[in-house]
Design an enzyme around this catalytic site. Sequence first.
Site, short mmCIF file in Angstrom:
data_model
loop_
_atom_site.label_atom_id
_atom_site.label_comp_id
_atom_site.label_asym_id
_atom_site.label_seq_id
_atom_site.Cartn_x
_atom_site.Cartn_y
_atom_site.Cartn_z
N SER A 175 0.87 -1.17 0.00
CA SER A 175 0.00 0.00 0.00
C SER A 175 0.91 1.23 0.00
CB SER A 175 -0.93 -0.05 1.22
OG SER A 175 -1.74 1.09 1.29
N TYR A 189 -5.27 7.87 -5.92
CA TYR A 189 -4.22 6.99 -5.40
C TYR A 189 -4.56 6.52 -3.99
CZ TYR A 189 0.51 5.52 -4.04
OH TYR A 189 1.59 4.81 -3.59
N LYS A 193 -5.30 2.70 -2.61
CA LYS A 193 -4.48 2.10 -1.56
C LYS A 193 -5.29 1.80 -0.29
CE LYS A 193 -0.46 1.96 -3.72
NZ LYS A 193 0.16 0.65 -4.04
N1 LIG Z 1 8.08 5.24 -4.43
C1 LIG Z 1 7.28 5.71 -3.49
O1 LIG Z 1 7.42 6.87 -3.06
C2 LIG Z 1 6.21 4.85 -2.90
C3 LIG Z 1 5.72 3.73 -3.55
N2 LIG Z 1 4.72 2.99 -2.98
C4 LIG Z 1 4.17 1.82 -3.68
O2 LIG Z 1 5.18 0.87 -3.86
C5 LIG Z 1 4.98 0.15 -5.06
C6 LIG Z 1 6.23 0.21 -5.91
O3 LIG Z 1 6.54 1.54 -6.19
P1 LIG Z 1 7.90 1.99 -6.89
O4 LIG Z 1 8.94 0.99 -6.65
O5 LIG Z 1 8.10 3.40 -6.52
O6 LIG Z 1 7.42 1.95 -8.41
P2 LIG Z 1 8.19 2.00 -9.81
O7 LIG Z 1 7.41 2.92 -10.68
O8 LIG Z 1 9.64 2.27 -9.63
O9 LIG Z 1 7.97 0.52 -10.32
C7 LIG Z 1 6.67 0.06 -10.57
C8 LIG Z 1 6.72 -1.39 -10.99
O10 LIG Z 1 5.38 -1.84 -11.24
C9 LIG Z 1 5.30 -2.34 -12.57
N3 LIG Z 1 3.96 -2.08 -13.12
C10 LIG Z 1 3.37 -0.88 -13.29
N4 LIG Z 1 2.17 -1.02 -13.86
C11 LIG Z 1 1.99 -2.34 -14.06
C12 LIG Z 1 0.95 -3.11 -14.65
N5 LIG Z 1 -0.15 -2.53 -15.14
N6 LIG Z 1 1.10 -4.45 -14.70
C13 LIG Z 1 2.21 -5.04 -14.23
N7 LIG Z 1 3.22 -4.36 -13.67
C14 LIG Z 1 3.13 -3.03 -13.59
C15 LIG Z 1 6.40 -1.60 -13.32
O11 LIG Z 1 6.85 -2.26 -14.49
P3 LIG Z 1 6.23 -1.93 -15.96
O12 LIG Z 1 6.08 -0.45 -16.04
O13 LIG Z 1 7.18 -2.51 -16.92
O14 LIG Z 1 4.92 -2.64 -15.98
C16 LIG Z 1 7.49 -1.60 -12.26
O15 LIG Z 1 8.14 -2.84 -12.22
C17 LIG Z 1 3.75 0.77 -5.70
O16 LIG Z 1 2.62 0.00 -5.40
C18 LIG Z 1 3.66 2.14 -5.06
O17 LIG Z 1 2.35 2.63 -5.05
C19 LIG Z 1 4.19 3.31 -1.77
C20 LIG Z 1 4.65 4.39 -1.08
C21 LIG Z 1 5.68 5.25 -1.60
C1 LIG Z 2 -0.47 10.42 14.31
C2 LIG Z 2 0.89 10.48 13.83
C3 LIG Z 2 1.06 10.87 12.41
C4 LIG Z 2 2.46 10.67 11.94
C5 LIG Z 2 2.92 11.31 10.66
C6 LIG Z 2 2.06 11.16 9.47
C7 LIG Z 2 2.76 11.42 8.18
C8 LIG Z 2 1.88 11.15 7.01
C9 LIG Z 2 2.52 11.46 5.72
C10 LIG Z 2 1.83 10.87 4.54
C11 LIG Z 2 2.80 10.61 3.45
C12 LIG Z 2 2.23 9.99 2.24
C13 LIG Z 2 3.34 9.56 1.30
C14 LIG Z 2 2.83 8.82 0.12
C15 LIG Z 2 3.97 8.28 -0.72
C16 LIG Z 2 3.50 7.65 -1.97
O1 LIG Z 2 2.81 6.68 -1.95
C17 LIG Z 2 3.87 8.35 -3.21
N1 LIG Z 2 5.25 8.67 -3.26
C18 LIG Z 2 3.50 7.56 -4.40
O2 LIG Z 2 4.18 6.41 -4.45
#
Ligand SMILES: NC(=O)C1=CN([C@@H]2O[C@H](COP(=O)(O)OP(=O)(O)OC[C@H]3O[C@@H](n4cnc5c(N)ncnc54)[C@H](OP(=O)(O)O)[C@@H]3O)[C@@H](O)[C@H]2O)C=CC1
Ligand SMILES: CCCCCCCCCCCCCCCC(=O)[C@@H](N)CO
Length: 328
Positions: A175, A189, A193
Site C-alpha cells: 500500500s 491513489y 491504496k
Molecule cells: N516510491 C514511493 O514513493 C512509494 C511507492 N509505494 C508503492 O510501492 C509500489 C512500488 O513503487 P515503486 O517501486 O516506486 O514503483 P516504480 O514505478 O519504480 O515501479 C513500478 C513497478 O510496477 C510495474 N507495473 C506498473 N504497472 C503495471 C501493470 N499494469 N502491470 C504489471 N506491472 C506493472 C512496473 O513495471 P512496468 O512499467 O514494466 O509494468 C514496475 O516494475 C507501488 O505499489 C507504489 O504505489 C508506496 C509508497 C511510496
Molecule cells: C499520528 C501520527 C502521524 C504521523 C505522521 C504522518 C505522516 C503522514 C505522511 C503521509 C505521506 C504519504 C506519502 C505517500 C507516498 C506515496 O505513496 C507516493 N510517493 C507515491 O508512491
Amino acid sequence: MASLFLLFLLVVPFAALLLLLLLAAVVRPRRVRIPIKGRHVLITGGSSGIGLALARRAATEGARVSILARNPARLEEARDTIRLATGVDAAVLAADVRDPTAVARALEEAGPVDVLVCNQGVFVPQELETQELEEVRFMVEVNLMGSFHLIKAALPAMKARARETGLPASIALVSSQAGQVGVYGYTAYSASKFGLRGLAEALQHEVIADNIHVSLIFPPDTETPGFAEEHKRRPELTHMIAGSSGGMKPDDVAEKALKGIKSGTFIIPCNFEGIMLSIATAGLSPQRSYLTAFVEVLGAGFMRLLGLCFQWNWFNTIEKWHAKKSNK
Ligand SMILES: NC(=O)C1=CN([C@@H]2O[C@H](COP(=O)(O)OP(=O)(O)OC[C@H]3O[C@@H](n4cnc5c(N)ncnc54)[C@H](OP(=O)(O)O)[C@@H]3O)[C@@H](O)[C@H]2O)C=CC1
Ligand SMILES: CCCCCCCCCCCCCCCC(=O)[C@@H](N)CO
C-alpha cells in the site's frame, strides 16, 4: 499520602501486567514464522524500485524468485541486476495486471507460489477536479483491481501447496502511507491504496484456515524510478504534506517489508512516522503481537490527539498556500 503513592506504585504495574496477559490471550491470528529459503516468491512490479529491491533481498535469502511486470526489456535488465547481485536466476513474467487472462496465464507459467507480493503500482498525483477520469481509472485498475486479479489467479495453487507442504504461505500487498491517511492530490491513489486494506482484512478471514497470512506494507516516499517521475508533476501541497514523513531508500523499505512478511505481520510500517501512523490507524485490523497491541491500547487517546495536531498543521498549510496564491 506516602502510602497512597506506594499503593499507586503497586497498582499500575499490576494493571499493566494484567492487560499484557489479557492481550497475549486474545490477539489473533496466532504468531507464525514464514520461511523464505527454498520457497517460491513472486513479486509484481519486480523490475523497478521497491519490487526490484525486494526481489534481490528474497534471492539473497535463498528464495526462488519470479518477477512480473509489463515491459519485457526492463524485466530482462532486472533479471541481470538480480543475477549480478546474488547469483540467482529469477524467472520473468511479462503481463499487465489489468488483464485477468494475462495474469492467469503468467501465474500458470510461474507455478505454485509460496509468497505472493502484489507490489505493482502507479501514482499520478493531481487535484481531482482537473485529473482526467482515465488517470483515476488507471490507478484503481492497476493498484486495486490488479491485486484482485493476482490473488484470484494465485490462490488455488497456493492453498494446495500450503496444504501439501504444511508450511505457512503469505500474500503481501504494498500500500502506501497515503493508504493510511488521505493526502492532498492523491484522491485516486489514496482510494486505491485504502481499498487494499479492506481487501486484506477480509481476505485474512478467508484464508487463515488455509495457513495463508496476509500483510500490508505502508512505505513513505521512496527514492525509486517511479517516484522520480511522480516528483516532476506533484502539486506543491502534495509535496508539503507528504514531507511530514521522511523519505526512504528502496532497499530499506524492502528490508522492513521482508522482515514483516516473514513474521506474518499484518500491518508493516517502514519508518518512525509509519509506526506512529500505524498505531493511530490501528482500527480493527488483526494484530498478532501482544506488545504492539499493548502500545495500541494505551496509546489510542494520545495518538488521536497527535493525529489531530498533524491535521491542524496540514489544514494550516493548505490555508496559507491559498492565501499566498490569492495575494499574487
Ligand atoms: N516510491 C514511493 O514513493 C512509494 C511507492 N509505494 C508503492 O510501492 C509500489 C512500488 O513503487 P515503486 O517501486 O516506486 O514503483 P516504480 O514505478 O519504480 O515501479 C513500478 C513497478 O510496477 C510495474 N507495473 C506498473 N504497472 C503495471 C501493470 N499494469 N502491470 C504489471 N506491472 C506493472 C512496473 O513495471 P512496468 O512499467 O514494466 O509494468 C514496475 O516494475 C507501488 O505499489 C507504489 O504505489 C508506496 C509508497 C511510496
Ligand atoms: C499520528 C501520527 C502521524 C504521523 C505522521 C504522518 C505522516 C503522514 C505522511 C503521509 C505521506 C504519504 C506519502 C505517500 C507516498 C506515496 O505513496 C507516493 N510517493 C507515491 O508512491
